[in-house]
Enzyme design. Structure first.
Site, mmCIF file in Angstrom:
data_model
loop_
_atom_site.group_PDB
_atom_site.id
_atom_site.type_symbol
_atom_site.label_atom_id
_atom_site.label_comp_id
_atom_site.label_asym_id
_atom_site.label_seq_id
_atom_site.Cartn_x
_atom_site.Cartn_y
_atom_site.Cartn_z
ATOM 1 N N THR A 33 4.158 0.537 -13.840
ATOM 2 C CA THR A 33 4.823 1.643 -14.542
ATOM 3 C C THR A 33 4.731 2.860 -13.622
ATOM 4 O OG1 THR A 33 2.740 2.129 -15.666
ATOM 5 C CG2 THR A 33 4.332 0.769 -16.873
ATOM 6 N N MET B 207 0.807 -1.223 0.000
ATOM 7 C CA MET B 207 0.000 0.000 0.000
ATOM 8 C C MET B 207 0.844 1.279 0.000
ATOM 9 S SD MET B 207 -2.869 -1.438 -0.217
ATOM 10 C CE MET B 207 -4.096 -0.168 0.051
ATOM 11 N N HIS C 296 -4.511 -5.356 -8.288
ATOM 12 C CA HIS C 296 -5.366 -4.225 -7.922
ATOM 13 C C HIS C 296 -6.808 -4.724 -7.813
ATOM 14 C CE1 HIS C 296 -6.761 -0.120 -7.643
ATOM 15 N NE2 HIS C 296 -7.693 -0.419 -8.531
#
Ligand code: GRF
Length: 221
Positions: free
Chosen positions: A144, A93, A112
């Site tokens: 990314t 997180m 996710h």
């Protein structure tokens, strides 16, 4: 047969995705081994899943670093010690900066809890319920520098039921997360993924396991 891949896993909390991945590896369903579990929190309960199995753990305490860049650099160094082939963000997180993401480009994936590009960021189940969507799910993508927009490897879809609350929907998605993450890590370890821009292709591979995927989220499966 491709070599056994070295996997580092980053967690922040209970680590159910980590536990499920370790179970799949123990059962011989993934040609990989977890070489280290890292967390930015010493109290991450999921670290116990690694400790129980004798897998090294490292805590890079976020509070010990004055800046985000300093934390990222220390975390990157702690990951790099094992020269992992794959870095899995499994309920990690913390947003990582561009430098550490570039350092592990092409070998860092994140799970996710939503069907990206819908619901990037936090509180995905609450937002899906508020919007009245009928289908929800999870995504595994390459990481990314921009958060939650990397090339999508796989997605798993679950229904949103009339009586759902945040907890029941989260539980249904979490179950799908476990299966999806196992599939994606298995594909990565079997050298079946290739990335071209935003598009990830799942290649056929005679060396890969003959068993069918445990979830269906990729158009070529
Ligand atoms: C998962 O829903 C993950 O997608 C999200 O945080 C949760 C972590 O669960 N980012 P766990 O620690 O793997 O049990």
């Amino acid at each position: 047969m491709s070599a056994i891949k070295k996997i580092s896993v980053l967690i922040s909390g209970r680590g159910s995705n980590l536990a499920s991945l370790l179970d799949a590896i123990d059962a011989g369903r993934i040609q990989g081994r977890v070489v280290r579990v890292l967390s930015q929190r010493a109290d991450a309960a999921g670290l116990q899943h690694a400790e129980k199995r004798g897998i090294p753990t490292t805590v890079v305490d976020v509070k010990a670093y004055p800046t985000r860049d300093a934390f990222d650099a220390a975390l990157g160094d702690a990951i790099a010690v094992d020269t992992p082939d794959l870095v899995v963000l499994a309920g990690f997180m913390r947003v990582l900066g561009a430098a550490i993401v570039q350092r592990f480009a092409g070998r860092m994936i994140n799970i996710h809890p939503a069907l990206l590009p819908s619901y990037p960021g936090l509180h995905t189940h609450q937002r899906a319920l508020a919007d009245g969507v009928k289908w929800h799910g999870c995504t595994v993508h390459f990481v990314t520098p921009e958060v939650d927009v990397g090339p999508i490897v796989g997605q798993s879809v679950v229904p949103v039921l009339p009586d759902d609350d945040e907890a029941s929907l989260a539980a249904r998605v979490l179950d799908a997360e476990h299966r999806l993450l196992e599939d994606v890590v298995r594909w990565f370890c079997a050298d079946r993924l290739s990335v071209d821009g935003q598009t990830v292709t799942l290649r056929d591979n005679a060396e890969s396991t003959a068993e069918p995927p445990t979830s269906c989220q990729h158009p070529r499966d």
